[in-house]
Design a protein around this motif. Structure first.
Motif, short mmCIF file in Angstrom:
data_model
loop_
_atom_site.label_atom_id
_atom_site.label_comp_id
_atom_site.label_asym_id
_atom_site.label_seq_id
_atom_site.Cartn_x
_atom_site.Cartn_y
_atom_site.Cartn_z
N ALA A 11 0.80 -1.22 0.00
CA ALA A 11 0.00 0.00 0.00
C ALA A 11 0.83 1.27 0.00
CB ALA A 11 -0.94 0.01 1.21
N GLN A 12 2.10 1.17 0.40
CA GLN A 12 2.93 2.37 0.47
C GLN A 12 4.40 1.98 0.33
OE1 GLN A 12 2.64 4.23 4.33
NE2 GLN A 12 2.78 2.29 5.43
N ASP A 33 -2.28 -5.62 1.67
CA ASP A 33 -1.70 -4.92 2.81
C ASP A 33 -2.64 -5.02 3.99
OD1 ASP A 33 0.64 -2.48 2.85
OD2 ASP A 33 -0.80 -2.45 4.49
N ILE A 34 -2.12 -4.90 5.19
CA ILE A 34 -2.98 -4.89 6.37
C ILE A 34 -3.85 -3.64 6.39
CG2 ILE A 34 -1.37 -3.75 7.95
CD1 ILE A 34 -2.29 -5.96 10.03
N ASN A 35 -3.37 -2.59 5.71
CA ASN A 35 -4.15 -1.37 5.53
C ASN A 35 -4.90 -1.48 4.20
OD1 ASN A 35 -5.19 1.21 5.12
ND2 ASN A 35 -3.33 2.26 5.80
N GLU A 36 -6.06 -2.13 4.25
CA GLU A 36 -6.81 -2.40 3.01
C GLU A 36 -7.29 -1.13 2.34
OE1 GLU A 36 -10.47 -5.14 1.26
OE2 GLU A 36 -10.14 -5.02 3.43
N THR A 37 -7.64 -0.12 3.13
CA THR A 37 -8.12 1.13 2.55
C THR A 37 -7.06 1.76 1.65
OG1 THR A 37 -9.57 1.54 4.45
CG2 THR A 37 -9.01 3.43 3.06
N ALA A 38 -5.83 1.82 2.14
CA ALA A 38 -4.74 2.38 1.35
C ALA A 38 -4.44 1.51 0.14
CB ALA A 38 -3.48 2.54 2.21
N ARG A 54 -6.99 -7.15 1.77
CA ARG A 54 -6.38 -7.11 3.10
C ARG A 54 -5.52 -8.35 3.32
NH1 ARG A 54 -6.60 -8.79 8.28
NH2 ARG A 54 -6.21 -7.22 9.92
N ASP A 56 -2.87 -9.72 6.53
CA ASP A 56 -1.99 -9.71 7.69
C ASP A 56 -1.03 -10.88 7.48
OD1 ASP A 56 -0.68 -10.02 10.09
OD2 ASP A 56 -2.49 -9.95 11.34
#
Length: 257
Positions: A11-12, A33-38, A54, A56
């Motif tokens: 995600a980043q 990514d664990i940050n699904e929104t990003a 998502r 983890d």
């Protein structure tokens, strides 16, 4: 059919740079990514040949769900990039033990989980490769980065062993070993080495190397480890020829605050 790449921690930072480059080169790209929104935001920016979800990496079941979902969408899995990782810096005894454990869970177990779940998919693919994110911290154990450095030594060992073991399946398992990279991970890092060496690499530098490794022929002469950046290459080469005492002394000097 388009070749596909699945990237953890995408995600980043480095993962996002890898995702953008491979998308530009015509791949189906999995941004997990664990940050699904990003992750979803980046996939929407890239376009229809990007899929986000998502993940983890410390959870084996998450890998099973994510890779099954991705392969149904992409058709096959060609490249797995184990990029997800975390870093805690500072004196070993001042770092909570839960932070040391979390580093191992994500940086080591995450790679083990990814490789283990991915193998059945990779064996069925027309072309298959795994790229692991190791580090210059796997050249010699780093003060103030104990669990991170140990985790990257583990990644180095996993890579070496699987690169031999999975030759029988035609799968190369390689790693990249950058020094410090300009990402959120090294912001406010409490370690003498970053203060003395500096941060010269950008996420794009690592993405470019990953792309080159994926698209190389991968003969028996292709090395398993790939240091990135002049400083890392010098450190890596010196570590192979210097007596252990010199390696220790040089790392003591680099870690001074």
């Amino acid at each position: 059919m388009r070749q596909s790449i699945f990237i953890s921690g995408a995600a980043q930072g480095i993962g996002a740079a890898i995702a953008r480059l491979f998308y530009q080169q015509g791949y189906n790209v999995g941004i997990y990514d664990i940050n699904e929104t990003a992750a979803q935001h980046l996939a929407a920016q890239l376009g229809e040949n990007a899929k986000a979800g998502r993940l983890d990496v410390a959870q084996y079941s998450d890998w099973q769900t994510a890779l099954n979902e991705f392969v149904v969408w992409a058709g096959e899995l060609n490249v797995l990039v184990n990029n997800a990782g975390i870093l805690y810096s500072g004196a070993f005894e001042k770092t909570e033990i839960i932070a040391h454990h979390r580093t191992i869970d994500i940086n080591v177990k995450g790679v083990l989980n990814g490789c283990h779940v991915a193998l059945p998919f990779l064996k069925k693919s027309s072309f298959a490769r795994i790229i692991n994110l190791s580090s210059a911290s796997a050249i010699y154990g780093q003060a103030d980065l104990i669990s991170y450095s140990a985790s990257k030594f583990a990644v180095r060992g996993i890579t070496e062993g699987l690169d031999i073991e999975w030759q029988k399946y035609g799968i190369r398992v390689l790693d990249v070993m950058p020094l410090f990279v300009q990402t959120a991970m090294v912001k406010d890092m409490d370690a003498g080495t970053i203060q003395n060496i500096g941060v010269d690499l950008k996420p794009q530098d690592i993405a470019d190397e990953v792309f080159n490794l994926v698209n190389s022929k991968g003969t028996i002469f292709t090395q398993t480890h790939h240091p990135i950046g002049l400083k890392t290459k010098i450190m890596y080469q010196l570590s192979t020829i210097s007596p252990q005492i010199l390696n220790r002394l040089s790392n003591m000097l680099l870690s001074r605050k």
